[in-house]
Design a protein around this motif. Structure first.
Motif: not given
Length: 171
Positions: A35, A67, A79, A81, A141, A143, A165
């Motif tokens: 991240p 992160c 963020v 993930v 993924w 987010v 991102v």
């Protein structure tokens, strides 16, 4: 030689189920994106200004990594993930239908067919705030991303950082 792990309570049951699932499907999982490479200090400085520093990572679980960059408790970008999952875009759609169904959702088609942001509670107790969280999925993924300045959501910075991102997130 095998190690025996003793786990109790909900965390233990969750850990054992995750380990059993991983054993059943095999260990060949895609590499989890870092991240802090998806969202860098340079990105945050470009969106929010100077003075942001990488915070200690507090979340690193079997299916989640985070992160954050901070300039005090009222100014930060973070963020999270999640994954891997079968389809990150579908996971976000399911979250919108289940967790966010009673909240005002704003679609963000530039972040995949199910990208959106939502205003919802963050924190607990008297410090709880209503903040905007941008949510999207791509590949395996999904987010959550948030930018906050002066203790309030910064939607412009959140959208700018989310686009960065999203572009870096693997398919």
């Amino acid at each position: 030689m095998r190690k025996v792990v003793r786990a109790t309570g909900l965390v233990g049951v969750t850990l054992l189920l995750a380990l059993a699932w991983r054993a059943a499907v095999g260990t060949a999982q895609p590499a989890r994106p870092d991240p802090c490479r998806l969202l860098t200090a340079q990105d945050v400085t470009g969106a929010l200004g100077a003075g942001y520093r990488k915070a200690q990572q507090e979340v690193a679980a079997l299916t989640t990594q985070a992160c954050a960059y901070m300039k005090g408790p009222e100014n930060y970008a973070e963020v999270l993930v999640f994954g891997p999952v079968e389809d990150g875009n579908a996971a976000v759609r399911q979250q919108r239908e289940f967790f966010d169904k009673n909240r005002k959702v704003t679609p963000l088609p530039s972040l995949g067919s199910n990208g959106y942001y939502v205003i919802g509670p963050v924190g607990i107790g008297p410090g709880k705030k209503e903040l905007i969280t941008v949510k999207f999925g791509k590949g395996r993924w999904w987010v959550h991303l948030r930018a906050v300045t002066g203790g309030k959501s910064n939607i412009d910075a959140s959208l700018k950082l989310a686009a960065i991102v999203y572009a870096r997130l693997p398919n």
